[in-house]
Write an enzyme that holds these catalytic residues in place. Structure first.
Site, PDB file in Angstrom:
ATOM      1  N   GLU A  36     -39.316  16.833 -25.962  1.00 28.68           N
ATOM      2  CA  GLU A  36     -38.309  16.440 -26.539  1.00 28.68           C
ATOM      3  C   GLU A  36     -38.808  15.331 -26.883  1.00 28.68           C
ATOM      4  O   GLU A  36     -38.446  14.015 -27.134  1.00 28.68           O
ATOM      5  CB  GLU A  36     -36.698  16.453 -26.289  1.00 28.68           C
ATOM      6  CG  GLU A  36     -35.693  16.170 -27.508  1.00 28.68           C
ATOM      7  CD  GLU A  36     -34.487  15.804 -26.995  1.00 28.68           C
ATOM      8  OE1 GLU A  36     -33.727  15.993 -28.115  1.00 28.68           O
ATOM      9  OE2 GLU A  36     -33.743  15.336 -25.616  1.00 28.68           O
ATOM     10  N   LYS A  73     -38.388  20.764 -28.079  1.00 29.27           N
ATOM     11  CA  LYS A  73     -36.954  20.202 -28.174  1.00 29.27           C
ATOM     12  C   LYS A  73     -37.192  19.651 -29.729  1.00 29.27           C
ATOM     13  O   LYS A  73     -37.560  18.433 -29.659  1.00 29.27           O
ATOM     14  CB  LYS A  73     -35.905  19.693 -27.328  1.00 29.27           C
ATOM     15  CG  LYS A  73     -33.773  19.196 -28.227  1.00 29.27           C
ATOM     16  CD  LYS A  73     -33.721  19.504 -27.401  1.00 29.27           C
ATOM     17  CE  LYS A  73     -31.899  19.503 -27.992  1.00 29.27           C
ATOM     18  NZ  LYS A  73     -31.101  18.837 -26.869  1.00 29.27           N
TER      19      LYS A  73
END
Length: 298
Positions: free
Chosen positions: A176, A213
């Site tokens: 992420e 993500k």
């Protein structure tokens, strides 16, 4: 669900991943949004007890099932807790929801326009414990604030280094590198992030795969090459500060990307609601996010 079952559900599941992973620094804000102000607790233990009760109520809800919520990301304390006497990962799996664990320990101070992750000296032990509890994968967050290639390259390199450590334990990393949606150079950040991520994906060995993500891009479709990459199991999106309606509209513009929302999922829930009101509000949020994840306008 065994690992292969969980992988199959995440790879092809018709739904989204709930982010129930607010940690120490963000817990007071999450509780305030839930209708519980700071004076309601007198210690960190009481504060974490209140946020766990909120999460347990969500997991317990009839609206929260694996039909539309295919995964859930947990804070470490949540993973170690229970729902009505059942360990949280087990409770999720029983509902058809694949459990993940947030592993980062927060962010370093900004340098070169980015914030790297703080060191994680006990990560191996956490991964062993998480896997033993039935957790499928991890999530680790960095932040990109400006289009500095050196900084973004460092973020991506660190993310993949940690991702390889996760892979060595037989778990699935969610990488992420969040782009701050308030950045004045956000579109340029998206482009550099795409380029740097593709470089590292191409170094993964046959059979290795990760999840990503990402912040919703300025230009819809920017991350199509990541969605299509053979080393990427799934691309998910954070809401990044958008309110749910706007987040879902932006999400629907990006083919192949599903939600992994936190605030946008929880924003209408209140501790004072009756169970019926709570379930109805949560169900409406789940339906809206599910549509943005599965019904695309691109």
């Amino acid at each position: 669900m065994q690992y292969a079952d969980m992988r199959a559900k995440i790879a092809a599941g018709d739904g989204f991943i709930a982010a129930l992973d607010q940690s120490g620094g963000s817990t007071p804000k999450a509780l305030a949004g839930y209708g519980i102000e700071a004076g309601a607790w007198s210690s960190d233990e009481e504060m974490f007890g209140l946020i766990h009760a909120m999460r347990a109520r969500i997991i317990r809800s009839a609206a929260f099932t694996g039909e539309k919520v295919i995964g859930a990301i947990l804070f470490e304390r949540t993973m170690d807790g229970d729902v009505d006497g059942t360990p949280v990962p087990e409770a999720l799996i029983a509902k058809g929801v694949v459990p993940f664990i947030k592993i980062d320990k927060g962010l370093e101070d900004e340098a070169n326009g980015v914030q790297l992750m703080k060191p994680m000296p006990t990560l191996d032990a956490l991964l062993e414990r998480s896997k033993a509890l039935g957790v499928f994968g991890t999530k680790e967050r960095s932040v990109i604030n400006s289009a500095n290639r050196e900084g973004i390259a460092a973020v991506v390199a660190q993310q993949f280094e940690i991702g390889r450590q996760v892979l060595s334990h037989g778990m699935m990393p969610i990488i992420e590198p969040e782009v701050n949606i308030k950045s004045e150079t956000r579109a340029e950040c998206d482009t550099i992030l795409l380029e740097e991520t593709l470089k590292h994906l191409d170094t993964l060995a046959e059979g290795e795969e990760v999840m990503l993500k990402l912040s919703l891009p300025v230009v819809p479709g920017t991350f199509d090459p990541l969605v299509a990459h053979p080393r990427v199991l799934r691309v998910v999106a954070l809401s990044g500060g958008y309110k749910r309606p706007e987040a879902c509209v932006e999400l629907a513009k990006n083919n192949g990307i599903i939600a992994s929302f936190s605030r946008a999922l929880l924003e209408d829930l209140r501790a004072q609601m009756s169970d019926a009101e709570f379930d109805a509000s949560l169900g409406a949020a789940i339906d809206e996010i599910h549509r943005g994840s599965t019904v695309k306008t691109a």
